[in-house]
Enzyme design. Structure first.
Site, PDB file in Angstrom:
ATOM      1  N   SER A 242      -1.919 -12.167  38.464  1.00 35.78           N
ATOM      2  CA  SER A 242      -3.120 -11.867  38.343  1.00 35.78           C
ATOM      3  C   SER A 242      -4.348 -12.412  38.295  1.00 35.78           C
ATOM      4  CB  SER A 242      -3.124 -10.507  37.250  1.00 35.78           C
ATOM      5  OG  SER A 242      -3.768 -10.660  36.199  1.00 35.78           O
ATOM      6  N   GLY A 243      -3.885 -14.042  37.807  1.00 39.43           N
ATOM      7  CA  GLY A 243      -4.816 -14.724  37.390  1.00 39.43           C
ATOM      8  C   GLY A 243      -5.002 -14.525  36.266  1.00 39.43           C
ATOM      9  N   GLY A 244      -4.836 -14.223  35.110  1.00 44.56           N
ATOM     10  CA  GLY A 244      -4.731 -13.635  33.639  1.00 44.56           C
ATOM     11  C   GLY A 244      -3.957 -14.092  32.540  1.00 44.56           C
ATOM     12  N   VAL A 245      -3.630 -14.440  31.723  1.00 41.89           N
ATOM     13  CA  VAL A 245      -2.633 -15.051  30.834  1.00 41.89           C
ATOM     14  C   VAL A 245      -1.650 -14.973  30.950  1.00 41.89           C
ATOM     15  CG1 VAL A 245      -2.218 -16.169  28.222  1.00 41.89           C
ATOM     16  CG2 VAL A 245      -4.394 -15.399  28.834  1.00 41.89           C
TER      17      VAL A 245
ATOM     18  N   SER B  13       0.556 -12.737  33.438  1.00 41.12           N
ATOM     19  CA  SER B  13       1.241 -12.823  34.088  1.00 41.12           C
ATOM     20  C   SER B  13       1.439 -14.614  33.963  1.00 41.12           C
ATOM     21  CB  SER B  13      -0.051 -12.461  35.327  1.00 41.12           C
ATOM     22  OG  SER B  13      -0.676 -12.441  35.731  1.00 41.12           O
TER      23      SER B  13
ATOM     24  N   CYS C 207       0.558  -1.077  -0.474  1.00 44.11           N
ATOM     25  CA  CYS C 207      -0.050  -0.217   0.024  1.00 44.11           C
ATOM     26  C   CYS C 207       0.685   1.626   0.052  1.00 44.11           C
ATOM     27  CB  CYS C 207      -1.045  -0.095   1.365  1.00 44.11           C
ATOM     28  SG  CYS C 207      -2.062   1.048   1.117  1.00 44.11           S
TER      29      CYS C 207
ATOM     30  N   GLU D 187      -1.889  -8.592   3.943  1.00 46.16           N
ATOM     31  CA  GLU D 187      -1.815  -9.624   5.780  1.00 46.16           C
ATOM     32  C   GLU D 187      -3.501 -10.271   5.997  1.00 46.16           C
ATOM     33  OE1 GLU D 187      -1.133  -6.647   4.372  1.00 46.16           O
ATOM     34  OE2 GLU D 187      -1.687  -4.988   5.802  1.00 46.16           O
TER      35      GLU D 187
END
Ligand code: XMP
Length: 516
Positions: free
Chosen positions: A227-230, A232, A85, A174
């Site tokens: 934190s309980g998240g992916v 960390s 582009c 893409e």
């Protein structure tokens, strides 16, 4: 890490799709990095890429202040170049051709027709292709040595100069709307740049573990905030693999987590993942810090500061800690390009901003070269349960930004129960994975209702579900109406104090995902 691998360099001109180019390249097993278009030739040489991709961008090459490459770039880079582009328009103009504004911006599907004659970029591809366009300018005159390889209507859509190894396309290979885009990128990578594809998430784990071991050395101690998240969790697991119990993880209950999340997740960290983890129940401290505060920014600041104090105190108890692990991802560290409208904005949410400085710790950021989808793949390789890997994003300040106005324990407990009904129903109806993030919001609004023979005057809940790829922009999820009806009826019948449920149908922008 990159120095051990073949590298494709993406020079960013500010397109909203730049990170998508990088993900498509990595999906082919090829390591790539995004750097600003202004990166010097010396630095490029140092990076030693096997090929360079010039991204799209919001500017027009005819603008006086348009982002440009240095004069010596094309003659001296000595590796194949692919312009996309804006990248194509720039190549054309820089090498003596012309690019002009079109009568109107072309946006959307187009059908590309290949030219007869040789082409390396479209090798083994059909004569006609569906492609996705998004451009205002287009190339009207080819530079010397180039030939046209494809067009859409009157527009020159692709050009190449095999002698100088420069290729360019007007459309976006893409994006998913260009179904053969992957094959075009593959031709560039494997056929034109001759890479072998030596990058896989599994290899990443091996190398990263080795790097962490060397960085930390044989005696240092490390802390990691979970934190309980992916992010960390995966970061902590990588460090655990490298140095075992010399890492102490700290999981703080701020009293603002989801229903039973602190207890359940802590158990999983200990029993399933065998992390060396301390659970700190500090709900009272957070409620005290929040007090009667009702302003969103003040609430966030109170929570952030309390977290830092508690984390710091716990880390001091461990003693001898030199390092702090953070789950920073690649999109957070890409240097933004100074172009108006650039997509590459550094995230403004810093849950533990100020922590490393306060504690005088050095940082370990084992995920800083990865995209979120790669982190999930690596997490699965590290046997982290899906329950964590597929969990919806959750803000650091937790339910405090979903309780509009002041935060109290009874309000949190009410919202936890409402949220659980919504999330349980999403999971039961196989809709949890269909939406990027879903949650309930407790509004400071009471309205009139009726229950049996009685008039009620009670609280309103808003449900929010959005689709997004990175949280920067989002569209509200079209959840089935019957499903919403069921959730609403369960909430009003099971949760005392709620007599109205509304569904948020605004996108980001103009709204944000969270309500505060
Ligand atoms: P907004 O509300 O800004 O949210 O559209 C975008 C995404 O970020 C999450 N979010 C946060 N995440 N700390 C975080 O780690 C925070 O302070 C924070 N605030 C919002 C939000 O849940 C959404 O996924």
């Amino acid at each position: 890490m990159s120095s051990q691998h073949e590298l494709i360099l993406i020079l960013d001109f500010g397109s909203q799709y730049t990170q998508l180019i990088a993900r498509r390249v990595r999906e082919q097993g090829v390591y790539c990095e995004i750097h600003p278009f202004s990166t010097s030739l010396d630095r490029i040489k140092e990076l030693n890429p096997k090929g360079v991709i010039l991204s799209g961008g919001p500017s027009s090459v005819t603008d006086e202040d348009a982002p440009r490459l240095s004069k010596e770039f094309y003659a001296n880079v000595n590796v194949p170049i692919l312009g996309i582009c804006y990248g194509m328009q720039l190549i054309a103009v820089d090498l003596g051709g012309q690019s002009q504004p079109a009568y109107e911006r072309e946006y959307g599907h187009a059908q590309l027709k290949r030219q007869s004659g040789p082409t390396r970029l479209f090798s083994n591809l059909p004569e006609e292709l569906d492609v996705w366009m998004s451009h205002g300018d287009h190339v009207t005159e080819l530079p010397e040595g180039f030939h046209k390889t494809a067009s859409t209507g009157d527009v020159i859509t692709a050009i190449e100069n095999p002698e100088s190894n420069i290729y360019a396309v007007q459309f976006h290979p893409e994006v998913a709307h260009t179904p053969k885009g992957k094959d075009i990128l593959r031709n560039f990578l494997f056929y034109i740049c001759s890479v072998e594809g030596d990058w896989t998430p599994a290899q990443f784990i091996e190398e990263e573990v080795e790097t962490i071991r060397e960085t930390v050395g044989p005696d240092d101690r490390v802390v990691c905030g979970l934190s309980g998240g992916v992010d960390s969790t995966v970061a902590a697991m990588l460090v655990h693999k490298a140095i075992g119990d010399r890492q102490t993880c700290i999981f703080v209950n701020n009293g603002l987590l989801r229903y039973r999340e602190f207890e359940d997740t802590l158990r999983m960290y200990k029993n399933n993942l065998h992390l060396n983890v301390i659970g700190v129940d500090a709900a009272d401290e957070f409620y005290a810090a929040l007090g009667k505060q009702s302003k969103p920014e003040k609430k966030r600041i109170a929570i952030g500061k309390t977290f830092i104090d508690i984390f710091d105190a716990e880390a001091k108890k461990i003693g001898g800690v030199k390092w702090l692990v953070q789950g920073t991802l690649y999109p957070d560290v890409i240097e933004s390009v100074p172009i108006h409208g650039s997509s590459v904005t550094i995230k403004t949410h810093h849950n533990v901003g100020g922590l490393p400085e306060k504690m005088h710790l050095k940082l370990i950021e084992p995920l800083s070269e990865l995209f979120k989808d790669e982190v999930r793949i690596i997490g699965a390789d590290l046997d982290i349960p899906d329950e964590i890997l597929q969990r919806h994003p959750f803000p650091g300040p937790g339910l405090a930004v979903r309780i509009l106005g002041s935060v109290t324990r009874p309000k949190v407990e009410l919202l936890q129960k409402v949220d659980k009904i919504f999330i349980d129903e999403l999971k039961e109806n196989e809709l949890y994975g269909e939406t990027w993030q879903a949650f309930a919001v407790l509004l400071p609004v009471k309205s009139v209702g009726v229950m049996g023979d009685f008039r009620t005057y009670e609280t309103t809940i808003a449900l929010r579900a959005v689709n997004s790829t990175d949280g920067m922009t989002a569209d509200w999820t079209r959840l089935p109406l019957d499903f919403l009806a069921k959730v609403s009826s369960r909430i009003t019948s099971e949760i005392r104090g709620v007599n109205r449920v509304v569904y948020d149908i605004t996108s980001k922008p103009p709204s944000t995902i969270e309500w505060e």
